[in-house]
Design a protein around this motif. Structure first.
Motif, PDB file in Angstrom:
ATOM      1  N   GLY A  44       0.803  -1.218   0.000  1.00 18.57           N
ATOM      2  CA  GLY A  44       0.000   0.000   0.000  1.00 18.57           C
ATOM      3  C   GLY A  44       0.832   1.262   0.000  1.00 18.57           C
ATOM      4  O   GLY A  44       0.495   2.244   0.679  1.00 18.57           O
ATOM      5  N   SER A  45       1.921   1.267  -0.761  1.00 22.23           N
ATOM      6  CA  SER A  45       2.803   2.437  -0.810  1.00 22.23           C
ATOM      7  C   SER A  45       2.069   3.675  -1.322  1.00 22.23           C
ATOM      8  O   SER A  45       1.177   3.589  -2.162  1.00 22.23           O
ATOM      9  N   THR A  46       2.499   4.824  -0.810  1.00 24.92           N
ATOM     10  CA  THR A  46       1.896   6.099  -1.224  1.00 24.92           C
ATOM     11  C   THR A  46       2.865   6.944  -2.041  1.00 24.92           C
ATOM     12  O   THR A  46       2.525   8.065  -2.442  1.00 24.92           O
ATOM     13  N   ASP A  47       4.064   6.421  -2.314  1.00 22.94           N
ATOM     14  CA  ASP A  47       5.017   7.145  -3.156  1.00 22.94           C
ATOM     15  C   ASP A  47       5.035   6.508  -4.542  1.00 22.94           C
ATOM     16  O   ASP A  47       4.029   5.973  -4.998  1.00 22.94           O
ATOM     17  N   SER A  48       6.163   6.520  -5.209  1.00 21.91           N
ATOM     18  CA  SER A  48       6.246   6.001  -6.579  1.00 21.91           C
ATOM     19  C   SER A  48       6.624   4.528  -6.648  1.00 21.91           C
ATOM     20  O   SER A  48       6.920   4.013  -7.727  1.00 21.91           O
ATOM     21  N   THR A  49       6.605   3.835  -5.519  1.00 19.94           N
ATOM     22  CA  THR A  49       7.053   2.440  -5.488  1.00 19.94           C
ATOM     23  C   THR A  49       6.276   1.561  -6.462  1.00 19.94           C
ATOM     24  O   THR A  49       6.865   0.777  -7.221  1.00 19.94           O
ATOM     25  N   GLN A  50       4.964   1.666  -6.485  1.00 17.11           N
ATOM     26  CA  GLN A  50       4.161   0.815  -7.370  1.00 17.11           C
ATOM     27  C   GLN A  50       4.485   1.091  -8.838  1.00 17.11           C
ATOM     28  O   GLN A  50       4.507   0.165  -9.657  1.00 17.11           O
ATOM     29  N   ASP A  51       4.745   2.341  -9.191  1.00 17.77           N
ATOM     30  CA  ASP A  51       5.104   2.682 -10.570  1.00 17.77           C
ATOM     31  C   ASP A  51       6.446   2.067 -10.952  1.00 17.77           C
ATOM     32  O   ASP A  51       6.617   1.563 -12.067  1.00 17.77           O
ATOM     33  N   ASN A  60      10.715  -7.138 -17.548  1.00 18.35           N
ATOM     34  CA  ASN A  60      11.275  -8.383 -17.012  1.00 18.35           C
ATOM     35  C   ASN A  60      10.130  -9.334 -16.667  1.00 18.35           C
ATOM     36  O   ASN A  60       9.450  -9.157 -15.657  1.00 18.35           O
ATOM     37  N   ARG A  61       9.949 -10.352 -17.485  1.00 16.05           N
ATOM     38  CA  ARG A  61       8.797 -11.247 -17.328  1.00 16.05           C
ATOM     39  C   ARG A  61       8.845 -12.065 -16.047  1.00 16.05           C
ATOM     40  O   ARG A  61       7.811 -12.536 -15.571  1.00 16.05           O
ATOM     41  N   GLU A  62      10.040 -12.232 -15.475  1.00 15.71           N
ATOM     42  CA  GLU A  62      10.133 -13.017 -14.249  1.00 15.71           C
ATOM     43  C   GLU A  62       9.657 -12.248 -13.017  1.00 15.71           C
ATOM     44  O   GLU A  62       9.513 -12.839 -11.938  1.00 15.71           O
ATOM     45  N   VAL A  63       9.397 -10.953 -13.155  1.00 18.63           N
ATOM     46  CA  VAL A  63       8.919 -10.136 -12.035  1.00 18.63           C
ATOM     47  C   VAL A  63       7.396 -10.144 -12.011  1.00 18.63           C
ATOM     48  O   VAL A  63       6.740  -9.808 -13.007  1.00 18.63           O
ATOM     49  N   LYS A  64       6.823 -10.546 -10.869  1.00 16.56           N
ATOM     50  CA  LYS A  64       5.374 -10.646 -10.706  1.00 16.56           C
ATOM     51  C   LYS A  64       4.918  -9.661  -9.625  1.00 16.56           C
ATOM     52  O   LYS A  64       5.140  -9.899  -8.434  1.00 16.56           O
ATOM     53  N   PRO A  65       4.295  -8.545 -10.000  1.00 16.75           N
ATOM     54  CA  PRO A  65       3.836  -7.586  -8.992  1.00 16.75           C
ATOM     55  C   PRO A  65       2.663  -8.147  -8.190  1.00 16.75           C
ATOM     56  O   PRO A  65       1.788  -8.842  -8.714  1.00 16.75           O
TER      57      PRO A  65
END
Length: 299
Positions: A44-51, A60-65
């Motif tokens: 639940g980040s409120t900065d640019s972390t999710q972006d 990078n296909r191996e990265v799963k958000p």
């Protein structure tokens, strides 16, 4: 032809740390190991972390958000990763760490050759800034091998666990603000699973370099002590009576401070951090509440 290597999911919880998670993603996606994914769970980040995560995942296909917004806390985020992942082995890192390219390959080799179900890795603290507090943090360090030998756990910043272990003993206790790694490790030990240590699989963890950041950590640790007593009095004692300091203190003779000033400063910091843990403990004791909205881990 199916791979003979176990599939590994690296689980990285993160909250408001865009720069840290980028470094960790760059490091974990450069592994020499043949079959793995990286599950990065935003809390639940409120900065640019999710972006930052989304942009990295596009390349990078191996990265799963992943996302854990319902419950705040690193153990809740890790549990989300455990539920989302499907690998044979789950590896846990923090969102500001880096690893060598052969870290995962080295750790998996130890698991397979020694028949280990639960593996702690070597943690080396790095100094992003050469401050007195930072040097003290490096001195106290993460003596993971001692944690395993004396308290039957490894920190979740450098841990690999077979999936079958979670299926048997349950997940991390998301009610805890701190100390969930020890509580989980003790459950694993009590269930009879083999624990081990990988000296050559090194995780690089930045030291806390400010008094405020180190004090906040110790305050949180103190709260976690009290919470463990609240939920597990048979193991940790009655709430209201804090446990005596125990276990490895970190550091070794080679790292002893070489000046009287530094020795005195380290002694002061040690006393101050103990006071912060005590303050956190009694804050939780007087003002903390049972988190009935979060279920206890089941086995």
């Amino acid at each position: 032809m199916a791979s003979s290597h176990p599939h590994v999911n690296i689980i990285v919880p993160v909250y408001n740390d865009a720069d840290g998670v980028l470094q960790t993603l760059e490091s974990t996606t450069s592994q020499s190991y043949v079959t793995y994914d990286v599950f990065v769970v935003d809390n639940g980040s409120t900065d640019s972390t999710q972006d930052v995560i989304a942009e990295f995942a596009r390349k990078n296909r191996e990265v799963k958000p992943g996302l854990e917004e319902e419950r705040q806390g690193s153990y809740a985020a890790r549990n989300r990763g455990v539920r989302d992942a499907s690998g044979d082995i789950l590896a846990f890192l923090d969102a500001d760490e880096t690893v060598d390219t052969d870290w995962l390959e080295t750790a998996i080799e130890v698991i397979e050759t020694r028949g280990v179900n639960y593996l702690g890795c070597n943690v080396e603290l790095t100094l992003p800034e050469n401050t007195l507090v930072g040097r003290y943090n490096v001195h106290t360090g993460f003596p993971v091998e001692q944690y395993l030998e004396e308290q039957n756990y490894a920190p979740t910043c450098a841990l690999l666990v077979k999936r079958e272990v979670f299926e048997d003993v349950g997940h991390f206790d998301a009610r805890l603000i701190s100390g969930g790694d020890r509580e989980f490790g003790e459950r694993v030990h009590e269930a009879g699973y083999k624990q081990g240590y990988a000296e050559d699989a090194t995780v690089y963890h930045p030291a806390r370099t400010s008094f405020e950041s180190l004090a906040k950590k110790n305050f949180r640790v103190g709260r976690g002590f009290c919470q463990k007593q609240r939920y597990y009095p048979e193991r940790y004692g009655k709430p209201g009576i804090p446990p005596k300091p125990s276990g490895p203190s970190g550091g070794d003779e080679e790292d002893e401070p070489d000046s009287l000033f530094t020795k005195l400063a380290f002694a002061f910091l040690s006393f101050a951090m103990l006071a912060c843990r005590g303050s956190g403990y009694y804050y939780e004791y007087f003002f903390g509440e049972e988190r009935d909205d979060i279920p206890a881990p089941t086995s």
